[in-house]
Design a protein around this motif. Structure first.
Motif, short mmCIF file in Angstrom:
data_model
loop_
_atom_site.label_atom_id
_atom_site.label_comp_id
_atom_site.label_asym_id
_atom_site.label_seq_id
_atom_site.Cartn_x
_atom_site.Cartn_y
_atom_site.Cartn_z
N GLU A 1 -7.66 -4.05 -13.27
CA GLU A 1 -7.24 -5.23 -12.54
C GLU A 1 -7.20 -4.91 -11.05
O GLU A 1 -7.14 -3.74 -10.65
CB GLU A 1 -5.86 -5.69 -13.01
N PHE A 2 -7.20 -5.94 -10.24
CA PHE A 2 -7.20 -5.72 -8.80
C PHE A 2 -5.97 -4.91 -8.38
O PHE A 2 -6.04 -4.08 -7.46
CB PHE A 2 -7.24 -7.05 -8.04
N ARG A 3 -4.86 -5.10 -9.04
CA ARG A 3 -3.64 -4.37 -8.70
C ARG A 3 -3.78 -2.87 -9.01
O ARG A 3 -2.96 -2.06 -8.56
CB ARG A 3 -2.43 -4.96 -9.43
N ASP A 4 -4.80 -2.51 -9.80
CA ASP A 4 -5.06 -1.09 -10.11
C ASP A 4 -5.95 -0.43 -9.07
O ASP A 4 -6.14 0.80 -9.10
CB ASP A 4 -5.72 -0.96 -11.48
N ALA A 5 -6.54 -1.22 -8.19
CA ALA A 5 -7.54 -0.70 -7.26
C ALA A 5 -6.89 0.17 -6.18
O ALA A 5 -5.74 -0.05 -5.78
CB ALA A 5 -8.29 -1.86 -6.60
N ARG A 6 -7.65 1.18 -5.74
CA ARG A 6 -7.22 2.03 -4.62
C ARG A 6 -8.47 2.41 -3.82
O ARG A 6 -9.57 2.51 -4.38
CB ARG A 6 -6.53 3.30 -5.10
N VAL A 7 -8.28 2.64 -2.56
CA VAL A 7 -9.41 2.99 -1.71
C VAL A 7 -10.06 4.29 -2.18
O VAL A 7 -11.29 4.40 -2.21
CB VAL A 7 -8.98 3.09 -0.23
N TYR B 1 -4.72 -12.42 -5.05
CA TYR B 1 -4.98 -11.00 -5.27
C TYR B 1 -3.67 -10.23 -5.20
O TYR B 1 -2.84 -10.48 -4.31
CB TYR B 1 -5.96 -10.46 -4.22
N GLU B 2 -3.49 -9.27 -6.11
CA GLU B 2 -2.31 -8.44 -6.11
C GLU B 2 -2.63 -7.08 -5.48
O GLU B 2 -3.49 -6.34 -5.99
CB GLU B 2 -1.79 -8.23 -7.53
N LEU B 3 -1.94 -6.76 -4.40
CA LEU B 3 -2.18 -5.53 -3.67
C LEU B 3 -1.07 -4.54 -3.98
O LEU B 3 0.11 -4.78 -3.67
CB LEU B 3 -2.22 -5.79 -2.16
N SER B 4 -1.43 -3.43 -4.61
CA SER B 4 -0.46 -2.40 -4.91
C SER B 4 -0.09 -1.66 -3.63
O SER B 4 -0.85 -1.66 -2.65
CB SER B 4 -1.03 -1.40 -5.92
N PRO B 5 1.06 -0.99 -3.62
CA PRO B 5 1.40 -0.15 -2.45
C PRO B 5 0.32 0.89 -2.15
O PRO B 5 0.05 1.17 -0.98
CB PRO B 5 2.72 0.49 -2.86
#
Length: 273
Positions: free
Chosen positions: A79-85, A186-190
């Motif tokens: 999911e988008f909240r799982d994404a990281r750079v 979109y959910e942006l994780s820390p």
């Protein structure tokens, strides 16, 4: 005309697989693969048609084109909240290994918006070929500034709904405290917020190949913005080959409707030499 083939591939291990769309020309390729580094969030949806049409032109000219959906986006897993750079940089490296394994290594990069900063970060860590030619569409090179603009979408939406006022700095502080921020669907994780803020492309990586920079402006003959001019001056002073072209056109990555611009070779002609 035989326009070649289009195939989809899942790359990587289960649970971390990304989807990649590969366009291959009819007959023997006349050059290595062009890797597309996509823009962020909704800008990818708005840009997909422009990217697709450019990819087809490249394919018609004999170049394979590989477009990955980065982890947590598009048809990739997560999911988008799982994404990281850092995961996205790994995805670009994985895409390059896939192209090389098929006998057509990545030789050129087409990067769009924040994808330009990602491409620079990937090249710095050795994930992209340093001798590649590149085409950049309306580059966003400072992740912190880009993130601030993105967070303003939430601030503005809340204000229009009459909700308690929020600020960009307040949202950043809440993210630093561990909160997942919902912005424009979109959910942006820390972790993603921290990674975006760390993205900064102040210069081209050593050994970069030709760069063709496309800047989309409102009025015919308008000058490129000062940050673009300064970046290009620094790059040229360091010995890089950089050309810039302004295109008077609607910003397709922001439009409410899907927009197609008749911009000719914005990308496809950049890899012909």
């Amino acid at each position: 005309m035989n326009r070649g083939s289009v195939s989809g591939h899942f790359l990587g291990a289960p649970g971390r697989r990304i989807f990649a769309l590969l366009r291959e020309p009819a007959g023997h390729p006349r050059g290595g693969t062009v890797l597309v580094v996509p823009p962020f969030g909704e800008e990818m949806n708005k840009s997909r048609r422009m990217i697709t049409e450019t990819a087809q032109r490249l394919c018609d000219a004999g170049r394979p084109v590989l477009l990955p959906d980065l982890y947590g986006t598009g048809d990739s897993e997560g999911e988008f909240r799982d994404a990281r750079v850092d995961l996205w940089l790994e995805d670009l490296e994985l895409a390059c290994r896939f192209a090389a394994g098929r006998g057509s290594p990545v030789e050129a990069v087409l990067a769009v918006r924040l994808g330009c900063a990602l491409a620079v970060a990937a090249a710095r860590r050795g994930a992209l070929p340093v001798e590649a030619a590149s085409a950049w569409w309306q580059p966003a090179l400072e992740g912190k500034r880009y993130l601030a603009q993105f967070l303003r979408l939430r601030v503005a939406a809340g204000s229009m709904r009459g909700e308690a006022p929020e600020t960009v700095e307040g949202l950043r502080a809440r993210s630093a405290g561990g909160e997942v921020l919902a912005v424009a669907g979109y959910e942006l994780s820390p972790a993603l917020v921290k990674g975006l803020e760390s993205l900064s492309a102040e210069a081209l990586p050593p050994g970069s190949g030709r760069l063709h920079w496309f800047e989309f402006v409102r009025d015919e003959g308008a000058a490129p913005p000062l940050p673009a001019t300064r970046f290009i001056e620094r790059a040229r002073a360091a010995g890089a080959s950089v050309a810039i072209e302004t295109v008077a056109a609607e910003p397709f990555w922001l439009s409410a409707e899907i927009v197609r611009l008749p911009v000719g070779d914005s990308g496809s002609g950049s890899f012909s030499h």
